[in-house]
Design a protein around this motif. Structure first.
Motif, PDB file in Angstrom:
ATOM      1  N   ASP A  55      34.321  42.577  34.831  1.00  0.00           N
ATOM      2  CA  ASP A  55      35.171  43.691  35.268  1.00  0.00           C
ATOM      3  C   ASP A  55      36.254  43.235  36.248  1.00  0.00           C
ATOM      4  OD1 ASP A  55      33.618  45.257  33.682  1.00  0.00           O
ATOM      5  OD2 ASP A  55      32.387  46.075  35.309  1.00  0.00           O
ATOM      6  N   GLY A  56      35.949  42.193  37.005  1.00  0.00           N
ATOM      7  CA  GLY A  56      36.978  41.683  37.930  1.00  0.00           C
ATOM      8  C   GLY A  56      38.169  41.097  37.195  1.00  0.00           C
ATOM      9  N   LEU A  57      37.899  40.375  36.079  1.00  0.00           N
ATOM     10  CA  LEU A  57      39.025  39.839  35.296  1.00  0.00           C
ATOM     11  C   LEU A  57      39.817  40.962  34.653  1.00  0.00           C
ATOM     12  CD1 LEU A  57      40.455  37.303  34.343  1.00  0.00           C
ATOM     13  CD2 LEU A  57      38.974  37.296  32.337  1.00  0.00           C
ATOM     14  N   MET A  58      39.178  42.073  34.315  1.00  0.00           N
ATOM     15  CA  MET A  58      39.912  43.219  33.788  1.00  0.00           C
ATOM     16  C   MET A  58      40.942  43.711  34.798  1.00  0.00           C
ATOM     17  SD  MET A  58      36.703  45.246  32.081  1.00  0.00           S
ATOM     18  CE  MET A  58      37.602  46.776  32.149  1.00  0.00           C
ATOM     19  N   ALA A  59      40.524  43.826  36.053  1.00  0.00           N
ATOM     20  CA  ALA A  59      41.466  44.272  37.092  1.00  0.00           C
ATOM     21  C   ALA A  59      42.592  43.269  37.295  1.00  0.00           C
ATOM     22  CB  ALA A  59      40.704  44.502  38.392  1.00  0.00           C
ATOM     23  N   LEU A  60      42.244  41.953  37.257  1.00  0.00           N
ATOM     24  CA  LEU A  60      43.274  40.918  37.411  1.00  0.00           C
ATOM     25  C   LEU A  60      44.271  40.962  36.252  1.00  0.00           C
ATOM     26  CD1 LEU A  60      44.383  38.436  38.864  1.00  0.00           C
ATOM     27  CD2 LEU A  60      42.762  37.035  37.570  1.00  0.00           C
ATOM     28  N   ALA A  61      43.788  41.143  35.038  1.00  0.00           N
ATOM     29  CA  ALA A  61      44.696  41.213  33.890  1.00  0.00           C
ATOM     30  C   ALA A  61      45.595  42.440  33.964  1.00  0.00           C
ATOM     31  CB  ALA A  61      43.882  41.237  32.596  1.00  0.00           C
ATOM     32  N   LEU A  62      45.084  43.543  34.481  1.00  0.00           N
ATOM     33  CA  LEU A  62      45.907  44.748  34.620  1.00  0.00           C
ATOM     34  C   LEU A  62      47.032  44.525  35.628  1.00  0.00           C
ATOM     35  CD1 LEU A  62      46.484  47.694  34.013  1.00  0.00           C
ATOM     36  CD2 LEU A  62      44.793  48.310  35.757  1.00  0.00           C
ATOM     37  N   VAL A  63      46.709  43.904  36.763  1.00  0.00           N
ATOM     38  CA  VAL A  63      47.743  43.620  37.762  1.00  0.00           C
ATOM     39  C   VAL A  63      48.780  42.654  37.206  1.00  0.00           C
ATOM     40  CG1 VAL A  63      48.161  42.621  40.041  1.00  0.00           C
ATOM     41  CG2 VAL A  63      46.189  44.106  39.679  1.00  0.00           C
ATOM     42  N   ALA A  64      48.338  41.623  36.473  1.00  0.00           N
ATOM     43  CA  ALA A  64      49.280  40.659  35.900  1.00  0.00           C
ATOM     44  C   ALA A  64      50.202  41.328  34.884  1.00  0.00           C
ATOM     45  CB  ALA A  64      48.516  39.516  35.244  1.00  0.00           C
ATOM     46  N   ALA A  65      49.671  42.258  34.094  1.00  0.00           N
ATOM     47  CA  ALA A  65      50.509  42.968  33.130  1.00  0.00           C
ATOM     48  C   ALA A  65      51.572  43.815  33.815  1.00  0.00           C
ATOM     49  CB  ALA A  65      49.648  43.835  32.222  1.00  0.00           C
ATOM     50  N   LEU A  66      51.258  44.321  35.004  1.00  0.00           N
ATOM     51  CA  LEU A  66      52.246  45.123  35.738  1.00  0.00           C
ATOM     52  C   LEU A  66      53.293  44.249  36.421  1.00  0.00           C
ATOM     53  CD1 LEU A  66      49.857  47.771  37.367  1.00  0.00           C
ATOM     54  CD2 LEU A  66      51.314  48.057  35.355  1.00  0.00           C
ATOM     55  N   VAL A  67      52.906  43.029  36.801  1.00  0.00           N
ATOM     56  CA  VAL A  67      53.826  42.158  37.546  1.00  0.00           C
ATOM     57  C   VAL A  67      54.756  41.400  36.597  1.00  0.00           C
ATOM     58  CG1 VAL A  67      53.979  40.153  39.074  1.00  0.00           C
ATOM     59  CG2 VAL A  67      52.289  41.944  39.520  1.00  0.00           C
ATOM     60  N   LEU A  68      54.196  40.853  35.520  1.00  0.00           N
ATOM     61  CA  LEU A  68      54.973  40.016  34.617  1.00  0.00           C
ATOM     62  C   LEU A  68      55.988  40.853  33.844  1.00  0.00           C
ATOM     63  CD1 LEU A  68      52.077  37.785  33.219  1.00  0.00           C
ATOM     64  CD2 LEU A  68      53.742  37.187  34.985  1.00  0.00           C
ATOM     65  N   THR A  69      57.174  40.316  33.707  1.00  0.00           N
ATOM     66  CA  THR A  69      58.258  41.003  32.983  1.00  0.00           C
ATOM     67  C   THR A  69      58.596  40.338  31.656  1.00  0.00           C
ATOM     68  OG1 THR A  69      59.910  39.719  34.219  1.00  0.00           O
ATOM     69  CG2 THR A  69      59.287  41.877  35.106  1.00  0.00           C
ATOM     70  N   GLU A  70      58.204  39.093  31.475  1.00  0.00           N
ATOM     71  CA  GLU A  70      58.473  38.430  30.209  1.00  0.00           C
ATOM     72  C   GLU A  70      57.596  39.043  29.116  1.00  0.00           C
ATOM     73  OE1 GLU A  70      57.879  34.300  30.726  1.00  0.00           O
ATOM     74  OE2 GLU A  70      59.458  34.067  32.248  1.00  0.00           O
ATOM     75  N   PRO A  71      58.145  39.316  27.959  1.00  0.00           N
ATOM     76  CA  PRO A  71      57.357  39.969  26.904  1.00  0.00           C
ATOM     77  C   PRO A  71      56.128  39.169  26.484  1.00  0.00           C
ATOM     78  CG  PRO A  71      59.704  40.091  26.406  1.00  0.00           C
ATOM     79  CD  PRO A  71      59.572  39.175  27.575  1.00  0.00           C
ATOM     80  N   ALA A  72      56.264  37.839  26.325  1.00  0.00           N
ATOM     81  CA  ALA A  72      55.133  37.030  25.869  1.00  0.00           C
ATOM     82  C   ALA A  72      54.021  37.009  26.911  1.00  0.00           C
ATOM     83  CB  ALA A  72      55.613  35.610  25.568  1.00  0.00           C
ATOM     84  N   ALA A  73      54.373  36.829  28.187  1.00  0.00           N
ATOM     85  CA  ALA A  73      53.362  36.795  29.245  1.00  0.00           C
ATOM     86  C   ALA A  73      52.688  38.157  29.402  1.00  0.00           C
ATOM     87  CB  ALA A  73      54.011  36.361  30.558  1.00  0.00           C
TER      88      ALA A  73
END
Length: 288
Positions: free
Chosen positions: A50-68
């Motif tokens: 569940d911790g990696l789920m939260a980390l992936a959600l934050v990364a999706a909000l921060v990253l602007t490149e489509p592939a990332a």
């Protein structure tokens, strides 16, 4: 929405997520014990999933490149699905609640049990790999400094240019009537000068003047006669007969007889030599 309402909304979301994590933590801890984890490992296992789920959600909000961003969303979807499956198995197997199930036994059917054990044991390894990759992408991410207003302006400009299409040819401007040229001014041509024969004074014959209405063609111009060296010398003697020695220069001779500078220097030297030799020697040279 003001700042107070936003703060209250964020706090409510944190509380809901914390309670949901507590419920999922109980199921994942029992699953971790069933696959052979000790008490410490079983306690930390829910943070891995569940911790990696939260980390992936934050990364999706921060990253602007489509592939990332797509990569972060895929990690989020994968671990969310895995947590859902393990929570579902925990609800189907009552023996997991009391810890009475045999190690490595998550389902009665053999193939399903192998798949569930593989899934539960691979999540920690995947968390190390995907979590490190997400952190690296976030650290190397360069935020776009272009504001929304600039992006909107650029989009509008691109649309406007695409709507224009091919530009139509500009209409040809009408040609104005040519301005009439003024009448040519009459030009008085200089009187032709004829050279007198050797030993006589220069005589000028005046030709009848005619009015020119424009530029005189080359064929109508009077050509300067080609003079020999003796004729030039005789003409120079005649012109410079009353000149002083100081006035006897190459430039003066060139202007008087209208010849080149080189020939004028030769005439100057000859005339000076004749003056320095005296009248008798000059007469003898002429007679010879």
């Amino acid at each position: 929405m003001n700042r107070t309402a936003k703060t209250a909304l964020v706090l409510a979301l944190v509380v809901v997520v914390a309670m949901a994590f507590r419920v999922s933590w109980n199921a994942l801890r029992d699953v971790a014990r069933a696959i052979g984890a000790d008490d410490t490992g079983a306690t930390l296992y829910p943070f891995v999933v569940d911790g990696l789920m939260a980390l992936a959600l934050v990364a999706a909000l921060v990253l602007t490149e489509p592939a990332a961003r797509r990569f972060a969303l895929r990690v989020l979807a994968t671990y969310t699905l895995a947590s859902l499956v393990l929570n579902y198995v925990h609800g189907l197997v009552p023996e997991l609640h009391g810890g009475s199930v045999d190690w490595g036994r998550l389902a009665d059917w053999g193939p399903a049990n192998y798949v569930l054990v593989l899934l539960a044991t691979s999540l920690p390894v995947g968390s190390i790999y995907f979590g490190s990759d997400l952190v690296a992408k976030v650290l190397h991410h360069r935020p776009d400094t272009t504001t929304d207003g600039q992006k909107t302006t650029e989009i509008d400009i691109n649309r406007s240019m695409s709507d224009l299409g091919e530009s139509a040819p500009e209409p040809i401007a009408p040609v104005a009537d040519p301005i009439p040229l003024p009448a040519p001014v009459p030009v008085d041509l200089p009187e032709p000068v004829t050279l007198a024969p050797v030993g006589s004074a220069v005589a000028a014959e005046s030709a009848p003047r005619r009015r020119a209405t424009g530029r005189v063609p080359a064929a109508a111009r009077s050509a300067r006669p080609n003079r020999t060296a003796d004729q030039l010398l005789d003409e120079a003697r005649s012109v410079t007969a009353d000149w002083t020695d100081d006035q006897l220069t190459a430039d003066g001779i060139r202007k008087a007889v209208r010849t080149s500078a080189e020939k004028a220097r030769g005439l100057r030297d000859t005339l000076k030599a004749e003056r320095s030799a005296g009248p008798d020697e000059a007469a003898g040279e002429v007679a010879a």
